[in-house]
Scaffold this active site. Sequence first.
Site, PDB file in Angstrom:
ATOM      1  N   ARG B 338       0.789  -1.220   0.000  1.00  0.00           N
ATOM      2  CA  ARG B 338       0.000   0.000   0.000  1.00  0.00           C
ATOM      3  C   ARG B 338       0.825   1.275   0.000  1.00  0.00           C
ATOM      4  NH1 ARG B 338      -4.557  -1.895   4.450  1.00  0.00           N
ATOM      5  NH2 ARG B 338      -5.575  -3.351   3.034  1.00  0.00           N
ATOM      6  N   ARG B 443       0.640  -1.695   8.225  1.00  0.00           N
ATOM      7  CA  ARG B 443      -0.187  -2.852   8.519  1.00  0.00           C
ATOM      8  C   ARG B 443      -0.487  -3.606   7.231  1.00  0.00           C
ATOM      9  NH1 ARG B 443      -5.416  -3.965   7.910  1.00  0.00           N
ATOM     10  NH2 ARG B 443      -6.148  -1.854   7.586  1.00  0.00           N
TER      11      ARG B 443
HETATM   12  C1  LIG Z   1     -12.905   1.273   4.978  1.00  0.00           C
HETATM   13  C2  LIG Z   1     -12.048   0.366   5.802  1.00  0.00           C
HETATM   14  C3  LIG Z   1     -11.781  -0.922   5.362  1.00  0.00           C
HETATM   15  C4  LIG Z   1     -10.986  -1.788   6.125  1.00  0.00           C
HETATM   16  N1  LIG Z   1     -10.765  -3.065   5.671  1.00  0.00           N
HETATM   17  C5  LIG Z   1     -10.049  -3.909   6.444  1.00  0.00           C
HETATM   18  C6  LIG Z   1      -9.856  -5.272   6.040  1.00  0.00           C
HETATM   19  O1  LIG Z   1     -10.339  -5.696   4.991  1.00  0.00           O
HETATM   20  N2  LIG Z   1      -9.155  -6.093   6.846  1.00  0.00           N
HETATM   21  C7  LIG Z   1      -8.640  -5.663   8.027  1.00  0.00           C
HETATM   22  O2  LIG Z   1      -8.054  -6.455   8.727  1.00  0.00           O
HETATM   23  N3  LIG Z   1      -8.804  -4.389   8.433  1.00  0.00           N
HETATM   24  C8  LIG Z   1      -9.491  -3.497   7.664  1.00  0.00           C
HETATM   25  N4  LIG Z   1      -9.682  -2.214   8.103  1.00  0.00           N
HETATM   26  C9  LIG Z   1      -9.175  -1.796   9.410  1.00  0.00           C
HETATM   27  C10 LIG Z   1     -10.068  -2.300  10.521  1.00  0.00           C
HETATM   28  O3  LIG Z   1     -11.403  -2.288  10.101  1.00  0.00           O
HETATM   29  C11 LIG Z   1      -9.997  -1.471  11.793  1.00  0.00           C
HETATM   30  O4  LIG Z   1      -8.702  -1.208  12.106  1.00  0.00           O
HETATM   31  C12 LIG Z   1     -10.602  -2.212  12.957  1.00  0.00           C
HETATM   32  O5  LIG Z   1     -11.856  -2.676  12.646  1.00  0.00           O
HETATM   33  C13 LIG Z   1     -10.663  -1.349  14.189  1.00  0.00           C
HETATM   34  O6  LIG Z   1     -11.419  -1.984  15.193  1.00  0.00           O
HETATM   35  P1  LIG Z   1     -11.557  -1.377  16.615  1.00  0.00           P
HETATM   36  O7  LIG Z   1     -12.433  -2.261  17.385  1.00  0.00           O
HETATM   37  O8  LIG Z   1     -10.213  -1.115  17.171  1.00  0.00           O
HETATM   38  O9  LIG Z   1     -12.226   0.062  16.427  1.00  0.00           O
HETATM   39  P2  LIG Z   1     -13.625   0.506  15.794  1.00  0.00           P
HETATM   40  O10 LIG Z   1     -14.295  -0.569  15.104  1.00  0.00           O
HETATM   41  O11 LIG Z   1     -13.366   1.775  15.079  1.00  0.00           O
HETATM   42  O12 LIG Z   1     -14.518   0.815  17.060  1.00  0.00           O
HETATM   43  C14 LIG Z   1     -14.359   1.947  17.844  1.00  0.00           C
HETATM   44  C15 LIG Z   1     -15.430   1.943  18.890  1.00  0.00           C
HETATM   45  O13 LIG Z   1     -15.128   2.895  19.862  1.00  0.00           O
HETATM   46  C16 LIG Z   1     -16.213   3.742  20.106  1.00  0.00           C
HETATM   47  N5  LIG Z   1     -15.679   5.025  20.503  1.00  0.00           N
HETATM   48  C17 LIG Z   1     -14.727   5.766  19.890  1.00  0.00           C
HETATM   49  N6  LIG Z   1     -14.470   6.851  20.592  1.00  0.00           N
HETATM   50  C18 LIG Z   1     -15.267   6.814  21.680  1.00  0.00           C
HETATM   51  C19 LIG Z   1     -15.459   7.674  22.789  1.00  0.00           C
HETATM   52  N7  LIG Z   1     -14.760   8.775  22.935  1.00  0.00           N
HETATM   53  N8  LIG Z   1     -16.391   7.321  23.698  1.00  0.00           N
HETATM   54  C20 LIG Z   1     -17.102   6.195  23.579  1.00  0.00           C
HETATM   55  N9  LIG Z   1     -16.940   5.344  22.566  1.00  0.00           N
HETATM   56  C21 LIG Z   1     -16.036   5.658  21.628  1.00  0.00           C
HETATM   57  C22 LIG Z   1     -16.985   3.743  18.836  1.00  0.00           C
HETATM   58  O14 LIG Z   1     -18.316   4.058  19.101  1.00  0.00           O
HETATM   59  C23 LIG Z   1     -16.795   2.312  18.397  1.00  0.00           C
HETATM   60  O15 LIG Z   1     -17.754   1.507  19.037  1.00  0.00           O
HETATM   61  C24 LIG Z   1     -10.450  -1.338   7.342  1.00  0.00           C
HETATM   62  C25 LIG Z   1     -10.725  -0.044   7.797  1.00  0.00           C
HETATM   63  C26 LIG Z   1     -11.496   0.814   7.030  1.00  0.00           C
HETATM   64  C27 LIG Z   1     -11.743   2.193   7.534  1.00  0.00           C
END
Ligand SMILES: Cc1cc2nc3c(=O)[nH]c(=O)nc-3n(C[C@H](O)[C@H](O)[C@H](O)COP(=O)(O)OP(=O)(O)OC[C@H]3O[C@@H](n4cnc5c(N)ncnc54)[C@H](O)[C@@H]3O)c2cc1C
Lengths: 228, 646, 253
Positions: B338, B443
């Site tokens: 990437r 990543r």
């Molecule tokens: C378009 C896109 C495509 C992707 N495709 C892939 C893929 O194909 N394969 C792969 O491995 N990864 C992929 N990724 C990366 C991956 O999706 C993310 O890195 C991962 O899902 C993050 O998960 P998480 O649980 O850490 O955070 P998130 O799923 O972002 O969850 C964050 C949570 O925290 C909460 N939150 C945030 N701030 C606060 C606050 N201040 N107070 C209360 N709650 C809060 C939100 O409400 C949410 O519930 C992609 C990312 C994007 C954007």
Amino acid sequence: MSSFLSSSIGKKLIMSLSGLFLVLFLLVHLILNSFLMFDSTGELFNAGAHFMAMPVIRFGLQPVLFGGFIVHIIYAIILTLQNQKARPQKYASQNLGNSSTWSSRNMFVLGGLVLVFIVMHLMHFFVPMQITGEVPMKMVDGVEIHDGAALVKALFTTGTFGIVYTCIYVLGAVLLGLHLAHGFWSSFQSIGMSNIIWRARLERAGYIYAIFIAGGFTIIPLYLHFFA
Amino acid sequence: MTVLNSKIPAGPLAEKWSKHKAAIKVVSPANKRKLDIIVVGTGLAGGSAAASLAEMGYNVKAFCYQDSGRRAHSIAAQGGINAAKNYQNDNDSIYRLFYDTIKGGDYRAREANVYRLAEVSGDIIDQCVAQGVPFAREYGGTLSNRSFGGVLVSRTFYARGQTGQQLLLGCYASMNRMIGQGKIEMHERNEMLDIVTVDGKARGIITRNLVTGEIERHGAHAVVIASGGYGNVFFLSTNAMGCNGGAAWQAYKNGALFGNPCFVQIHPTCIPVHGEQQSKLTLMSESLRNDGRVWVPKKKEDAIKLQEGKMGPNDIADEDRDFYLERRYPSYGNLVPRDVASRAAKERCDAGFGVNAEGKAVYLDFKYSIERLGQDVIEARYGNLFQMYEKITDVDPYKEPMQIYPAIHYSMGGVWVDYNLMTTVPGLYAIGEANFSDHGGNRLGASALMQGLADGYFVLPYTIGDYLADEIQTPRIDLNHPEFAKKEKAVTERFQNLYNVKGDKSVDSFHKRLGNIMWDYVGMARNAEGLKYAIEEIAKIKADFYKNVRIPGDFDAMNIELEKAGRVADFLELGDLMARDALNRNESCGGHYREESVTEEGEAKRDDENFTYVSAWEYKGENAEPVLHKEELVFEEVKLTQRSYK
Amino acid sequence: MADKIIKNLTIKVWRQKNAKTAGKFETYKINDISGGTSFLEMLDILNEQLINEGQEPIAFDHDCREGICGMCSLFINGRAHGPDDDITTCQLHMRKFKEGETITIEPWRAGAFPVIKDLIVDRTAFEKVLQAGGYISVNTGGVPDGNAIPISQDDAEEAMDAAACIGCGACVATCKNSSAMLFVSAKVSHLAKLPQGRVEASRRAKNMVAKMDELGFGNCTNTGACEVECPKGISIANIARLNREFLAAKIKD
Ligand SMILES: Cc1cc2nc3c(=O)[nH]c(=O)nc-3n(C[C@H](O)[C@H](O)[C@H](O)COP(=O)(O)OP(=O)(O)OC[C@H]3O[C@@H](n4cnc5c(N)ncnc54)[C@H](O)[C@@H]3O)c2cc1C
Ligand code: HEM
Ligand code: SF4
Ligand code: FES
């Protein structure tokens, strides 16, 4: 069981089974009525009507039929009221035209109009034939029976009202057809007897059935009006 | 000064995790019932952690800012999730997954963490299948795999183009089960704004109820931050509109160190920016590069005509097309990683060969593969994506090449955590994209979902016990403790200050200004001069923000602008730290490209001698400079080599 | 692909301070919107305009802006998610509108989805239905290998079709009865099609339907409007399956 019948799907089951029962009844009814067209003496029809007036049917099946209607109507009212309540604030603009058929959205109105028609229909035929007995009589094979056929013919041919009643009966048939255009398929869906493939088939069958019923009940008064 | 102790267990790499598990403390079921845990975030990381912890018997309080836990941005992941199952018999193994991830991360991640990630990856798939995730299957009923950029084996599991959604719905369902049983107390539309520490230990959080505007106190024996990434510091990114750095930033301001803030990933295949009013960028799956060829015109005059709309891509003959990835990287071609693909696109556009009105787009052309394979094959592979592209741009990609441009996508940096996923504040944990731990400088595709679920299902539930075993005597946290009152007051004042500015510029206008600076100077290519300039500019924007921001509406009610203002306030500070970190790291590594550190051919040059460390920044107060701590990375298993895709 | 510019638009939008106060329509003018602007970006521009005039911006739900999170929810010109098929509001673009048009924007309307503010409604009723049974009862760990139970490709695909639901609520908003059957049936079907979910299929169907009824959604009358407006093309064949599952479960009782 009580929780079953009060659940939304339970109520739908009742609606569906009563509807299907009425669907079956309509078929019998239409076949019987069609005798009016195939036999101008009216004997065939009268024989059928006589058969229908036999105690077993009169006291056994008729109440079931009425029950079916009543249940269907009561549940239609319950469901419709609940559905009204589920959206206390209406939309200022709602365009459902491209997502559903008109008849599917107006089942209660259609059913209600059909009901009005049925009441009138009962006053015309059922009341004189089976309750008050104010029917022309006729001798058949030495037995005096009701000449229902004559009663029917008279309704559609006598004076200026002949044409009015003919129109009303045609209208009634069309309303029923619209009710069934959605109702037939819907009753199968309600009891879970549908899937992606069968849905198209059932919808088609529903249209055929609706056209058959509406067409049949339209042709009979027209035929009698013009040819009897 | 905080001494960084990564708590990596001793012993051979492959045995570290099992030995560690055997050595750490366990809380008895009766005691688990007495312990409360706060989980901020319901994405893959937070959702899986909340469900698992509740199943184990802890009382969990979960928070998200959306109206449902199911909407966390994990939902948007399309491509898939990696796991070393070796179902395809292509000689995949835990070691190979570990090695690919370390190498893909340009040797800036911890060996022990990454190995553990690879180790539990298989269990994740089993778990998801058991939850009812409808992964793609072969005719024989076994699970399907696809391959993903930068690796030689097929180890990516997927559910159509909606893998993230399905995985998230899986752990969300598990959460729902626990909510139904009263083991999770779910707080939707509730944003965490501060962390409460008592005697140095994390004991709760302060939140704002986004519906009522009320500031609330929540206490627990441990706090887990799973709030996702901070890509939105750039304003335009593939993140959701509400994604924020806030929760992680509050951890930082309360004493947790922030690791590698400058490491962000830029995804090469996004739909280009359209006009001034664009609010977010849409990712087109990386898989498109398997069959699309990337090009710009060879001749400047063609490019100018394209930019002016006087010519279309199909008017340019094959010999006048510059397939620059195939030209520069003959062995990997269109499938370079990437960061490489992104920089190459930027290089061409900066040289004036961009193909849209803004001069900031390149073509991704399917003409050749349609000729080779037929339209039906391409349609079967990418039909959904093509349709999505057409809905957005009104251009039919079967007939005309797609326009793509790189966009901010993921943040490798995040809250610094030790092997137990605990930050430098006792009782405060960070998991998922919110922490810095497993991806180093870059990543690999399909690894973020794996990491989030690994942390939440299989790592944190064990390691948190080690800390909580010593907390069983601590009674339920008293919300009347002065620390809660103090923090509640501080948060209220922070927001009141913003609200009372009553200036004349919208919150978004500041966010966009910040985003522009970040993209231009802390984006795909960075240099010392630009970074210094960015730090100055960000300070100016920040000063202006606190003087001129306008927040209409009521303070103590739902107020969207106030929510945004709080997030932008954090981004302004985070942007500054990112620039500082980028300035410090005078090497090109993964997503971080310093123009001062390149090979003769203009490729990125890593500097292992001086920078084989994690930068961990310590907050020193409002007007003081942050302090850098270094966690030296020790590589026992792998040999550091320069990446080459030539 | 030079996009057309729409010079004049009139936006008639529902404004409501909070759940307790009554709302009403307000009308705003907005100019020079490019056809390539998304519908929500148009609202962003309008909001920027309102903020600059010192008014409160219009509150609406949105997050991912790429049609997957299910948060956006507007009833535009009489249709859920507006005048285009198979998309969410955030994927709708202004090229679908005409010069000089008046666009009416309302919140989802259903007793079970009360308005919180302006165009934002409370969809927690959906959460409650899922909490009543929209899951497979397995704990983390101790599960069989992913390949231990083969699942036919057809079943996996059918489960995926149903699992694609994003929980946006357009089905409820569209349905003349405010029925949630499409949403509930999608979850029940997704899990019922998989061997892992089959085990507790009866219990699930009963509990979810009971909860759905309790929360004041209307009764399905099979009009099929929901599936037409559903951005993810969830079929009402799923409703037939739910009816089947439910009736079978109840007969066993
Ligand atoms: C378009 C896109 C495509 C992707 N495709 C892939 C893929 O194909 N394969 C792969 O491995 N990864 C992929 N990724 C990366 C991956 O999706 C993310 O890195 C991962 O899902 C993050 O998960 P998480 O649980 O850490 O955070 P998130 O799923 O972002 O969850 C964050 C949570 O925290 C909460 N939150 C945030 N701030 C606060 C606050 N201040 N107070 C209360 N709650 C809060 C939100 O409400 C949410 O519930 C992609 C990312 C994007 C954007
Ligand atoms: C001969 C007369 C009638 C026949 C054959 C008939 C048939 C049917 C059928 C087959 C259905 C579909 C059931 C389902 O969807 O499960 C139906 C639905 C309905 N009927 Fe009738 N019906 C008749 C009379 C009436 C009357 C008199 C009313 C009165 C008020 C009525 C009101 C309705 C309504 C409101 C529905 C829709 C309910 C729903 O789908 O949930 N019908 N009918
Ligand atoms: S079934 Fe369709 S319309 Fe209903 S909530 Fe799911 S995605 Fe939205
Ligand atoms: S904002 Fe996520 S689906 Fe529209």
